[in-house]
Design a protein around this motif. Sequence first.
Motif, PDB file in Angstrom:
ATOM      1  N   GLU A  38       3.577   1.091  -2.524  1.00  0.00           N
ATOM      2  CA  GLU A  38       2.504   0.819  -3.484  1.00  0.00           C
ATOM      3  C   GLU A  38       1.313   0.232  -2.737  1.00  0.00           C
ATOM      4  OE1 GLU A  38       1.543  -2.189  -7.249  1.00  0.00           O
ATOM      5  OE2 GLU A  38       3.488  -2.237  -6.229  1.00  0.00           O
ATOM      6  N   ILE A  39       0.185   0.897  -2.817  1.00  0.00           N
ATOM      7  CA  ILE A  39      -1.014   0.414  -2.143  1.00  0.00           C
ATOM      8  C   ILE A  39      -1.700  -0.631  -3.022  1.00  0.00           C
ATOM      9  CG2 ILE A  39      -3.204   1.062  -1.089  1.00  0.00           C
ATOM     10  CD1 ILE A  39      -0.704   2.138   0.331  1.00  0.00           C
ATOM     11  N   LEU A  40      -2.072  -1.748  -2.402  1.00  0.00           N
ATOM     12  CA  LEU A  40      -2.642  -2.879  -3.125  1.00  0.00           C
ATOM     13  C   LEU A  40      -4.173  -2.836  -3.116  1.00  0.00           C
ATOM     14  CD1 LEU A  40      -0.338  -5.662  -1.630  1.00  0.00           C
ATOM     15  CD2 LEU A  40      -0.038  -4.471  -3.816  1.00  0.00           C
ATOM     16  N   PRO A  41      -4.809  -3.444  -4.131  1.00  0.00           N
ATOM     17  CA  PRO A  41      -6.268  -3.562  -4.126  1.00  0.00           C
ATOM     18  C   PRO A  41      -6.713  -4.416  -2.939  1.00  0.00           C
ATOM     19  CG  PRO A  41      -5.360  -4.052  -6.298  1.00  0.00           C
ATOM     20  CD  PRO A  41      -4.208  -4.005  -5.350  1.00  0.00           C
ATOM     21  N   PRO A  42      -7.860  -4.152  -2.345  1.00  0.00           N
ATOM     22  CA  PRO A  42      -8.848  -3.129  -2.703  1.00  0.00           C
ATOM     23  C   PRO A  42      -8.647  -1.811  -1.981  1.00  0.00           C
ATOM     24  CG  PRO A  42      -9.733  -4.527  -0.991  1.00  0.00           C
ATOM     25  CD  PRO A  42      -8.339  -5.039  -1.259  1.00  0.00           C
ATOM     26  N   TYR A  43      -7.444  -1.614  -1.404  1.00  0.00           N
ATOM     27  CA  TYR A  43      -7.198  -0.438  -0.576  1.00  0.00           C
ATOM     28  C   TYR A  43      -6.693   0.760  -1.378  1.00  0.00           C
ATOM     29  CZ  TYR A  43      -7.197  -4.498   2.444  1.00  0.00           C
ATOM     30  OH  TYR A  43      -7.539  -5.679   3.045  1.00  0.00           O
ATOM     31  N   GLU A  84      -9.927   7.977  -2.240  1.00  0.00           N
ATOM     32  CA  GLU A  84     -10.682   8.582  -1.136  1.00  0.00           C
ATOM     33  C   GLU A  84     -10.214   8.075   0.223  1.00  0.00           C
ATOM     34  OE1 GLU A  84     -13.585   5.418  -2.879  1.00  0.00           O
ATOM     35  OE2 GLU A  84     -11.938   6.703  -3.565  1.00  0.00           O
ATOM     36  N   ALA A  85      -9.567   6.900   0.258  1.00  0.00           N
ATOM     37  CA  ALA A  85      -9.052   6.376   1.519  1.00  0.00           C
ATOM     38  C   ALA A  85      -7.854   7.177   2.020  1.00  0.00           C
ATOM     39  CB  ALA A  85      -8.672   4.904   1.369  1.00  0.00           C
ATOM     40  N   PHE A  86      -7.291   8.033   1.162  1.00  0.00           N
ATOM     41  CA  PHE A  86      -6.105   8.816   1.517  1.00  0.00           C
ATOM     42  C   PHE A  86      -6.389  10.319   1.497  1.00  0.00           C
ATOM     43  CE2 PHE A  86      -4.901   4.712   0.042  1.00  0.00           C
ATOM     44  CZ  PHE A  86      -3.877   4.333   0.887  1.00  0.00           C
ATOM     45  N   ARG A  87      -7.657  10.656   1.506  1.00  0.00           N
ATOM     46  CA  ARG A  87      -8.056  12.060   1.515  1.00  0.00           C
ATOM     47  C   ARG A  87      -7.496  12.765   2.744  1.00  0.00           C
ATOM     48  NH1 ARG A  87     -14.105  12.137   0.965  1.00  0.00           N
ATOM     49  NH2 ARG A  87     -13.560  11.337  -1.117  1.00  0.00           N
ATOM     50  N   GLU A  88      -6.858  13.916   2.551  1.00  0.00           N
ATOM     51  CA  GLU A  88      -6.250  14.773   3.590  1.00  0.00           C
ATOM     52  C   GLU A  88      -4.897  14.245   4.085  1.00  0.00           C
ATOM     53  OE1 GLU A  88      -7.701  17.558   3.939  1.00  0.00           O
ATOM     54  OE2 GLU A  88      -9.617  17.014   3.043  1.00  0.00           O
ATOM     55  N   LEU A  89      -4.454  13.085   3.623  1.00  0.00           N
ATOM     56  CA  LEU A  89      -3.173  12.561   4.109  1.00  0.00           C
ATOM     57  C   LEU A  89      -2.009  13.454   3.698  1.00  0.00           C
ATOM     58  CD1 LEU A  89      -1.868  10.179   5.654  1.00  0.00           C
ATOM     59  CD2 LEU A  89      -1.456   9.108   3.432  1.00  0.00           C
ATOM     60  N   ASP A  96       5.786  12.576  -0.927  1.00  0.00           N
ATOM     61  CA  ASP A  96       4.830  12.842  -1.993  1.00  0.00           C
ATOM     62  C   ASP A  96       3.727  11.787  -1.935  1.00  0.00           C
ATOM     63  OD1 ASP A  96       3.681  14.126  -4.127  1.00  0.00           O
ATOM     64  OD2 ASP A  96       5.058  13.339  -5.633  1.00  0.00           O
ATOM     65  N   LEU A  97       2.569  12.157  -2.453  1.00  0.00           N
ATOM     66  CA  LEU A  97       1.428  11.258  -2.505  1.00  0.00           C
ATOM     67  C   LEU A  97       0.873  11.290  -3.922  1.00  0.00           C
ATOM     68  CD1 LEU A  97      -0.667   9.445  -1.088  1.00  0.00           C
ATOM     69  CD2 LEU A  97      -1.898  11.528  -0.436  1.00  0.00           C
ATOM     70  N   GLU A  98       0.937  10.165  -4.606  1.00  0.00           N
ATOM     71  CA  GLU A  98       0.469  10.067  -5.986  1.00  0.00           C
ATOM     72  C   GLU A  98      -0.874   9.353  -6.007  1.00  0.00           C
ATOM     73  OE1 GLU A  98       3.580   7.861  -7.800  1.00  0.00           O
ATOM     74  OE2 GLU A  98       5.013   9.517  -7.777  1.00  0.00           O
ATOM     75  N   LEU A  99      -1.893  10.076  -6.455  1.00  0.00           N
ATOM     76  CA  LEU A  99      -3.239   9.534  -6.490  1.00  0.00           C
ATOM     77  C   LEU A  99      -3.791   9.588  -7.901  1.00  0.00           C
ATOM     78  CD1 LEU A  99      -4.762  11.344  -3.356  1.00  0.00           C
ATOM     79  CD2 LEU A  99      -3.834   9.032  -3.466  1.00  0.00           C
ATOM     80  N   SER A 100      -4.329   8.483  -8.362  1.00  0.00           N
ATOM     81  CA  SER A 100      -5.036   8.439  -9.632  1.00  0.00           C
ATOM     82  C   SER A 100      -6.053   7.315  -9.547  1.00  0.00           C
ATOM     83  CB  SER A 100      -4.070   8.208 -10.798  1.00  0.00           C
ATOM     84  OG  SER A 100      -3.414   6.958 -10.668  1.00  0.00           O
ATOM     85  N   HIS A 101      -6.774   7.087 -10.607  1.00  0.00           N
ATOM     86  CA  HIS A 101      -7.806   6.051 -10.588  1.00  0.00           C
ATOM     87  C   HIS A 101      -7.183   4.681 -10.315  1.00  0.00           C
ATOM     88  CE1 HIS A 101     -11.519   4.010 -11.444  1.00  0.00           C
ATOM     89  NE2 HIS A 101     -10.935   3.279 -12.380  1.00  0.00           N
ATOM     90  N   ASN A 102      -7.557   4.084  -9.189  1.00  0.00           N
ATOM     91  CA  ASN A 102      -7.069   2.749  -8.800  1.00  0.00           C
ATOM     92  C   ASN A 102      -5.548   2.664  -8.743  1.00  0.00           C
ATOM     93  OD1 ASN A 102      -9.643   1.692  -8.512  1.00  0.00           O
ATOM     94  ND2 ASN A 102      -9.764   1.062 -10.658  1.00  0.00           N
ATOM     95  N   LEU A 132       2.848   6.152  -2.252  1.00  0.00           N
ATOM     96  CA  LEU A 132       3.387   7.095  -1.290  1.00  0.00           C
ATOM     97  C   LEU A 132       4.904   7.074  -1.406  1.00  0.00           C
ATOM     98  CD1 LEU A 132       0.548   6.129  -0.124  1.00  0.00           C
ATOM     99  CD2 LEU A 132       1.436   6.822   2.105  1.00  0.00           C
ATOM    100  N   LEU A 133       5.507   8.235  -1.633  1.00  0.00           N
ATOM    101  CA  LEU A 133       6.961   8.335  -1.647  1.00  0.00           C
ATOM    102  C   LEU A 133       7.419   8.677  -0.234  1.00  0.00           C
ATOM    103  CD1 LEU A 133       9.616   8.274  -3.209  1.00  0.00           C
ATOM    104  CD2 LEU A 133       9.298  10.709  -3.716  1.00  0.00           C
ATOM    105  N   LEU A 134       8.263   7.814   0.327  1.00  0.00           N
ATOM    106  CA  LEU A 134       8.680   7.928   1.724  1.00  0.00           C
ATOM    107  C   LEU A 134      10.172   8.218   1.827  1.00  0.00           C
ATOM    108  CD1 LEU A 134       6.799   4.771   3.069  1.00  0.00           C
ATOM    109  CD2 LEU A 134       5.917   7.108   2.863  1.00  0.00           C
ATOM    110  N   GLY A 135      10.560   8.983   2.821  1.00  0.00           N
ATOM    111  CA  GLY A 135      11.973   9.267   3.077  1.00  0.00           C
ATOM    112  C   GLY A 135      12.364   8.861   4.489  1.00  0.00           C
TER     113      GLY A 135
END
Length: 240
Positions: A36-41, A45-50, A108-114, A118-121
């Motif tokens: 789980e990515i925490l604010p303000p990160y 857009e910080a994960f574009r192309e990941l 998997d990478l789940e992106l939505s507003h704020n 990241l689902l990791l294996g």
Amino acid sequence: MHFEFQPIGIIHSCFKEKFGIPRQSRLIPEAEARLEILPPYNRPEAFRELADYSHLWIVFVFHASATGEWKPTVRPPRLGGNQRVGVFASRSPIRPNPIGLSVVDLLDLELSHNCVNLLLGGIDLLDGTPVLDIKPYLPYVDAIPDANSGYAADAPGKAIELSYSSAAERVLKHMPPAEAHKLRQLILRVLQNDPRPAYLDESRRSRFGMRLHDFNIRWEVKGGTFHVIELQSIEEISAD
């Protein structure tokens, strides 16, 4: 010089305690976690192309390891826990700076507003682990097939015989088949990597317990055979 770092995220792992965690990442493909990515990160857009990468480097903190004065030598489990090597010749969590580095699968990478998850294996991370950074894995520089690996030349893990008590089997039969299969595979992989201490005296202790996902698991080893005695959900324990 003095540095301070703020976590960019927190790990929600299938490993709820240190016992049972594989000693390296990617030894157990079924071991999964959500980062789980925490604010303000947590800005998409910080994960574009990941999502185009299959694997990631995770830089994290050994937050549950003992703190105090560092020691120049440690006893790695790969050497039976009775031989010392330099701390910098090991991956021990007891370090001058308790920082870890693991390469994991990006499932998997789940992106939505704020909201970024990241689902990791193939993880070797404790639930609640603070993450300091994420970097893409680049095979053309990060994979070195002819590298030497010192005393840890071969991957751990071996084939084992695994059985379940009738009580544990009943719990599994009441689960959705896909979830039961996934839990069986995770238990098998964890026990194949044998989380028991390397210095264990098997004549004095044969039963162990660990927590995976929302289950407490008790198991024993007799004559080289692993046997799951009890499989109980945390919800049932709380209700009692």
